[in-house]
Design a protein around this motif. Structure first.
Motif: not given
Ligand code: HEC
Length: 438
Positions: A318, A372, A418
């Motif tokens: 990401h 993400n 995350f």
């Protein structure tokens, strides 16, 4: 952070994958072709067989059109698609390898000039000069492979670069030489399948002669290439090997690639040593398709075993930096983003979305989720690893269940942690939950 390119069904990763895998065909043809062609041209003069020159002419024309139109276009396609799907990834590469690419383009220009010269001077200059032009092309093309392989291999095994940030430490990385040699010899297989296609359109005696020669060269290349692939596999980092055995779809791709390889080797064996008559246009066209499938699988594995990173151990899928690189004054970002949030880094957002409110929760949640996940997952019902279906299987009962999943992402070997603070994770979970209910 730049805006996200959300591609329904495919996801941006697969767009690059398809373009890049197609590009392997014309690019490896471009590197392998003239070694074979110049060899056949030499035989034409040695054996006094002007009919061989027919093949040389046709093969070079095919190369001009296929490699230098479709190959060049798809090469640019890789740049465009990679730039929009992973701008920070490509930026990371350019900041290290801009001079590598500049050097490659010098050789690419030599390639372009010499391939035109080779095609248009056949039969018009003396044979010795013509063969020299051919070798000049072949050498320039191979040097461009020598350079680009360093950058490709760097992404999977950055090696000592992770400490030093040094151009050559990253370039001559642990998988560089095995990958270079594997590509160098396998390209004779790619050139062989095109060569056989052209040979199959010639008159009988020429066709049979050339089928034998081309198949033998291709067979040798494929066998040596296969051996170097084994060396390459042995040099892969442990994390890559674990992903390969851990993710069932990767081992499936591996099996398909192996079957494609074996069928091609068997065909070259038959047409080279047993029944050259077998070579015909329909079979070689089918095998060309098979070659493409094999390449798609092999390149898919090479990309797949690098997860969850774009540049292994350094930048996540990401596009968030995972690790300090003091030599280049670069700091890891993931912990900072988890504390301070991702939103302050999304400078392109309009003011109405820069703070989470009760009205914009879902919209902001979608943006956070896209940043993400969209590089690897489709957000649509169907497509590449579609999130609605994957979450459906986990049957979360509430957004809180998804939030717990997101908080634990870093414990998956193939997904990055995350990137966002607690509040951002919460709105992303709320948004993702709406996907499943649909
Ligand atoms: C770097 C690529 C990558 C990123 C980024 C990524 N995933 Fe994944 N994800 C994968 C892969 C690979 C799988 C395994 C799929 C398979 O087995 O075919 C997976 C599987 C899953 C699964 C199924 C659970 C499982 O155990 O297999 C869910 C749910 C999921 N991802 C959600 C997400 C969400 C939500 C995000 C964003 C917050 C995300 N992923 C980001 C690559 C990624």
């Amino acid at each position: 952070m730049y805006p996200i390119w959300d591609v329904p069904y495919l996801s941006s990763a697969l767009v690059i994958g398809l373009i890049a895998s197609f590009h392997v065909l014309p690019s490896h043809l471009a590197v392998g072709a003239l070694w074979v062609t110049v060899y056949i041209e030499k035989l034409a003069y040695l054996r006094n067989r002007p009919d061989y020159l027919d093949f040389v002419k046709r093969f070079t024309l095919l190369l001009l059109i296929f490699s230098f139109i479709f190959g060049s276009l798809s090469g640019i396609g890789i740049w465009y698609s990679a730039t929009v799907s992973s701008p920070r990834g490509i930026s990371g590469l350019i900041h290290n390898y801009v001079w590598g690419w500049a050097t490659e383009w010098v050789f690419f220009i030599i390639e372009i000039a010499t391939i035109y010269a080779y095609y248009y001077t056949l039969g018009k200059v003396d044979p010795k000069t013509h063969i020299r032009i051919g070798y000049l092309y072949a050498l320039a093309a191979w040097i461009s492979m020598i350079i680009i392989t360093g950058i490709l291999a760097f992404m999977l095994t950055p090696g000592k670069w992770l400490e030093t940030g040094d151009f050559f430490d990253g370039f001559f990385n642990p998988t560089y030489f095995p990958q270079l040699l594997a590509r160098t010899f396998l390209m004779f297989g790619v050139a062989g399948i095109y060569g056989l296609t052209i040979a199959s359109t010639l008159k009988k005696p020429t066709k049979l002669d050339l089928t034998k020669i081309i198949s033998r060269v291709a067979f040798g290349g494929m066998i040596l290439g296969g051996l170097f692939v084994i060396w390459y596999l042995s040099k892969l980092p442990q994390s890559a090997k674990e992903l390969y055995t851990g993710l069932p779809y990767l081992s499936k791709l591996g099996k398909i690639a192996l079957v494609c390889y074996l069928i091609l080797v068997f065909y070259f064996l038959l047409t080279g040593f047993v029944i050259p008559r077998l070579n015909n246009l329909i079979l070689t066209s089918l095998l060309m398709l098979l070659t493409f499938v094999g390449i798609l699988c092999a390149e898919g594995i090479r990309e797949g075993i690098r997860r969850p990173f774009i540049i292994n151990y350094f930048m996540y899928g990401h596009q968030v930096i995972a690790k300090d690189l003091p030599a280049k004054n670069i700091k890891a970002e993931i912990e900072v983003i988890q504390k301070e949030g991702l939103l302050p880094r999304l400078g392109y957002l309009p003011d109405s979305l820069r703070k989470i409110t009760s009205e914009n929760r879902l919209e902001v949640g979608r943006i956070i989720a896209l940043h993400n996940c969209a590089n690897c997952h489709a957000f649509t019902e169907k497509g590449l690893r579609p999130l609605p279906a994957l979450f459906g299987k986990l049957s979360p009962q509430s957004p809180e269940d998804i939030d717990a999943f997101l908080a634990a992402l870093g414990s998956f070997p193939y997904m990055p942690p995350f990137a966002g603070n607690d509040e951002e994770r919460k709105v992303a979970a709320e948004y993702l939950f709406t996907l499943i209910k649909k």
